[in-house]
Motif scaffolding. Sequence first.
Motif, PDB file in Angstrom:
ATOM      1  N   TYR A  23      13.940  55.691  78.865  1.00  0.00           N
ATOM      2  CA  TYR A  23      13.202  56.954  78.978  1.00  0.00           C
ATOM      3  C   TYR A  23      13.798  57.868  80.058  1.00  0.00           C
ATOM      4  CZ  TYR A  23       9.353  56.109  75.730  1.00  0.00           C
ATOM      5  OH  TYR A  23       8.600  55.930  74.594  1.00  0.00           O
ATOM      6  N   CYS A  76      15.682  56.775  82.959  1.00  0.00           N
ATOM      7  CA  CYS A  76      16.035  56.167  84.244  1.00  0.00           C
ATOM      8  C   CYS A  76      17.402  55.502  84.176  1.00  0.00           C
ATOM      9  CB  CYS A  76      15.005  55.110  84.649  1.00  0.00           C
ATOM     10  SG  CYS A  76      13.551  55.803  85.408  1.00  0.00           S
ATOM     11  N   TYR A 117       2.731  57.977  82.109  1.00  0.00           N
ATOM     12  CA  TYR A 117       3.834  57.809  83.052  1.00  0.00           C
ATOM     13  C   TYR A 117       5.185  57.971  82.352  1.00  0.00           C
ATOM     14  CZ  TYR A 117       7.462  55.329  85.618  1.00  0.00           C
ATOM     15  OH  TYR A 117       8.646  55.000  86.203  1.00  0.00           O
ATOM     16  N   LEU A 118       5.371  57.296  81.223  1.00  0.00           N
ATOM     17  CA  LEU A 118       6.651  57.372  80.505  1.00  0.00           C
ATOM     18  C   LEU A 118       6.923  58.804  80.043  1.00  0.00           C
ATOM     19  CD1 LEU A 118       6.480  54.062  78.447  1.00  0.00           C
ATOM     20  CD2 LEU A 118       8.049  54.550  80.344  1.00  0.00           C
ATOM     21  N   LEU A 163       8.011  60.807  83.047  1.00  0.00           N
ATOM     22  CA  LEU A 163       9.387  60.434  83.378  1.00  0.00           C
ATOM     23  C   LEU A 163      10.378  61.157  82.456  1.00  0.00           C
ATOM     24  CD1 LEU A 163      11.492  58.659  84.778  1.00  0.00           C
ATOM     25  CD2 LEU A 163      10.875  56.819  83.194  1.00  0.00           C
ATOM     26  N   THR A 210      11.369  52.033  81.084  1.00  0.00           N
ATOM     27  CA  THR A 210      11.860  53.265  81.730  1.00  0.00           C
ATOM     28  C   THR A 210      13.362  53.443  81.537  1.00  0.00           C
ATOM     29  OG1 THR A 210      12.296  52.197  83.874  1.00  0.00           O
ATOM     30  CG2 THR A 210      10.101  53.151  83.552  1.00  0.00           C
ATOM     31  N   SER A 265      13.101  54.132  88.361  1.00  0.00           N
ATOM     32  CA  SER A 265      11.932  53.525  87.728  1.00  0.00           C
ATOM     33  C   SER A 265      10.897  53.189  88.798  1.00  0.00           C
ATOM     34  CB  SER A 265      12.368  52.245  87.011  1.00  0.00           C
ATOM     35  OG  SER A 265      11.249  51.530  86.566  1.00  0.00           O
TER      36      SER A 265
END
Length: 377
Positions: A310, A312, A275-276, A279, A307, A294
């Motif tokens: 990363y 967001c 997921y990260l 993103l 997030t 996020s």
Amino acid sequence: MGSIDRILDKALQGERIGLEECIALFESDQVEKMGHVANEVMKRWHPEPITTFVIGRNINYTNICDVYCRFCAFYRRPGHEEGYVLPDETIFQKIQETIDVNGTEILMQGGTNPNLPFSYYTNLLREIKKRFDITMHSFSPAEILKMKEVSDGLSLEEVIRELHEAGLDSLPGGGAEILDDRTRSKISKLKGSWRDWMDVMQTAHKIGMNTTATMVIGFGESMEERALHLLRVREAQDECIANKYPSAGFLAFIPWTFQPDNTNIRVERATPEEYLKTLAISRITLDNIPNFQSSWVTMGPEIGKLTLSYGCNDFGSTMIEENVVSAAGATHKVNIGSTLQIIREAGKTPAQRDTKYNILRIFDENARVERDFVMQN
């Protein structure tokens, strides 16, 4: 310098990455490097260490749906004894409760209910706007396409214009899943092609409505399909800008992971690292979309905190009510107090925003006061 380093350096220099480079990033495991670059890209858009959130409520006005997506645990088929359409008064009550806690946004979504005429939606919107000063950020493209189907011959543009005139302010990006037809035909055969989803969004942009875009990973899609999804969103945003539509186009992008519990798809749940990485790659690739949300509902508060380094700049909605994702086994609920706490623990200053990302209130921890101000649109 390795190929991943070269791609990331290119992004840091403000150059656009292409399909093959995007695929290479998805195939790489250098997640922290990508996160660092995504964070630098985010700072170009948002140099201040402020993380925004919106106080909103999801209202699932109906769960009756004739699209039968394999990944959905929320819907009930037409005629099912557990099917419902909320009475208007219940919807009004939920909106009033939202306003009572300084909420500004209603995300009204349901199934594609074949039993509701088009007039149901326009009448409901008018009645809501008569009673409340609230932003209606509602109805996914699949619902809009169902409205077109039951509208007695209106074009897609006419349907969206009528909804907009009745009180629909902006469109959420639900139902994008993966914008590639191979995966779509596997998971939601009746939902329409990726082009159908995009046509709704681009028509909304053309008539002056803002929208958001989403992406759900973890259906067994290829890395190329993930990359194509991002490039298709980027291209649509390019068209909105080039054509000078009376809209900002996609105001935000929200990726999350498929939640397989209670659904008809058996796959391994995507990891937090996956997921990260998604993103970060999304922030790097989508160089024309200002805001990234996020997805703490699916990932939980701790990953939600990560997030914010990363890519967001936004923590999404406090979501006073949410039934669709939670039906599939994601039960992370965050109230306003813990939203503030998580954002502060990530080293950021929390701020309440509206649907257009105008900041309404900064929660200044040092002064222990809330500073209200209005930014000019």
